[in-house]
Design a protein around this motif. Structure first.
Motif, mmCIF file in Angstrom:
data_model
loop_
_atom_site.group_PDB
_atom_site.id
_atom_site.type_symbol
_atom_site.label_atom_id
_atom_site.label_comp_id
_atom_site.label_asym_id
_atom_site.label_seq_id
_atom_site.Cartn_x
_atom_site.Cartn_y
_atom_site.Cartn_z
ATOM 1 N N ILE A 54 44.640 54.930 28.602
ATOM 2 C CA ILE A 54 43.615 55.058 29.651
ATOM 3 C C ILE A 54 44.032 54.653 30.963
ATOM 4 O O ILE A 54 43.918 55.326 31.987
ATOM 5 N N ARG A 55 44.842 53.639 31.033
ATOM 6 C CA ARG A 55 45.375 53.013 32.203
ATOM 7 C C ARG A 55 46.521 52.114 31.940
ATOM 8 O O ARG A 55 46.415 51.404 30.986
ATOM 9 N N LYS A 56 47.364 52.144 32.901
ATOM 10 C CA LYS A 56 48.763 51.426 32.355
ATOM 11 C C LYS A 56 48.519 49.989 33.392
ATOM 12 O O LYS A 56 47.936 49.763 34.492
ATOM 13 N N GLY A 111 35.271 36.965 31.257
ATOM 14 C CA GLY A 111 35.028 37.862 32.505
ATOM 15 C C GLY A 111 35.926 38.549 33.037
ATOM 16 O O GLY A 111 36.792 39.069 32.517
ATOM 17 N N LYS A 112 35.852 38.478 34.483
ATOM 18 C CA LYS A 112 37.039 39.216 35.284
ATOM 19 C C LYS A 112 38.345 38.587 35.198
ATOM 20 O O LYS A 112 39.458 38.993 35.457
ATOM 21 N N ALA A 113 38.315 37.346 34.762
ATOM 22 C CA ALA A 113 39.764 36.505 34.522
ATOM 23 C C ALA A 113 40.349 37.138 33.596
ATOM 24 O O ALA A 113 41.582 36.933 33.235
ATOM 25 N N ALA A 114 39.605 37.722 32.491
ATOM 26 C CA ALA A 114 40.498 38.345 31.332
ATOM 27 C C ALA A 114 41.112 39.826 31.543
ATOM 28 O O ALA A 114 41.327 40.353 30.768
ATOM 29 N N LYS A 115 40.582 40.265 32.877
ATOM 30 C CA LYS A 115 41.255 41.409 33.179
ATOM 31 C C LYS A 115 42.878 41.647 33.545
ATOM 32 O O LYS A 115 43.264 40.657 33.979
ATOM 33 N N VAL A 116 43.180 42.874 33.271
ATOM 34 C CA VAL A 116 44.759 43.067 33.524
ATOM 35 C C VAL A 116 44.895 44.074 34.642
ATOM 36 O O VAL A 116 44.017 45.093 34.805
ATOM 37 N N LYS A 117 45.715 43.739 35.677
ATOM 38 C CA LYS A 117 45.685 44.555 36.903
ATOM 39 C C LYS A 117 46.354 45.940 36.565
ATOM 40 O O LYS A 117 47.039 45.806 35.665
ATOM 41 N N GLU A 118 46.095 46.989 37.266
ATOM 42 C CA GLU A 118 46.426 48.136 37.140
ATOM 43 C C GLU A 118 47.818 48.359 37.478
ATOM 44 O O GLU A 118 48.172 47.848 38.970
ATOM 45 N N GLN A 119 48.682 48.939 37.071
ATOM 46 C CA GLN A 119 50.078 49.112 37.634
ATOM 47 C C GLN A 119 50.045 50.694 38.623
ATOM 48 O O GLN A 119 49.376 51.452 38.474
ATOM 49 N N VAL A 120 50.394 49.934 39.918
ATOM 50 C CA VAL A 120 50.254 51.291 40.990
ATOM 51 C C VAL A 120 51.670 52.013 40.999
ATOM 52 O O VAL A 120 52.827 51.341 40.960
ATOM 53 N N ARG A 121 51.338 53.390 40.917
ATOM 54 C CA ARG A 121 52.800 54.058 40.770
ATOM 55 C C ARG A 121 52.952 54.871 42.056
ATOM 56 O O ARG A 121 52.204 55.359 42.679
#
Length: 114
Positions: free
Chosen positions: A86-88, A104-114
């Motif tokens: 779905i997303r890297k 909450g938001k602390a459990a999110k992983v940043k999306e890799q920008v390509r």
């Protein structure tokens, strides 16, 4: 020992999915209910990959109704029909077990920008 290697080589999927830790994936799993079969999807963040060869597994975590749910899937299982990315994710760790303690938001992983 060579017989085991031959059997293991036959059961390894030719087109194994290419994903890494931190990616959000949707895993389609074949479920048997009586004489019927259906595909059930489990979507979440990959927090670990373990093993190599025929015994390789990956762990997917998601939050369902406020409760953390983790499932471990064998990479080469015939019951795992598809793995869709779905997303890297952009991570700097091989295992993301620390996400278990976050809410909450602390459990999110940043999306890799390509």
């Amino acid at each position: 020992m060579d017989a085991l290697k031959i059997i293991a080589a036959e059961s390894v999927k030719e087109q194994a999915p290419e994903f890494s830790v931190g990616d959000t994936v949707r895993v389609g799993v074949n479920i048997r209910e009586g004489d019927k079969e259906r595909v059930q999807y489990f979507e979440g963040t990959v927090i670990a990959r373990k093993g190599s060869g025929v015994g390789a597994t990956f762990t997917v975590r998601r939050i369902s109704y406020g409760v953390g749910v983790e499932r471990v899937f064998p990479v080469h299982s015939p019951n795992v029909k598809e793995v869709t990315i779905i997303r890297k994710g952009k991570v700097r760790r091989a295992k993301l077990y620390y996400l278990r303690d976050r809410v909450g938001k602390a459990a999110k992983v940043k999306e890799q920008v390509r």
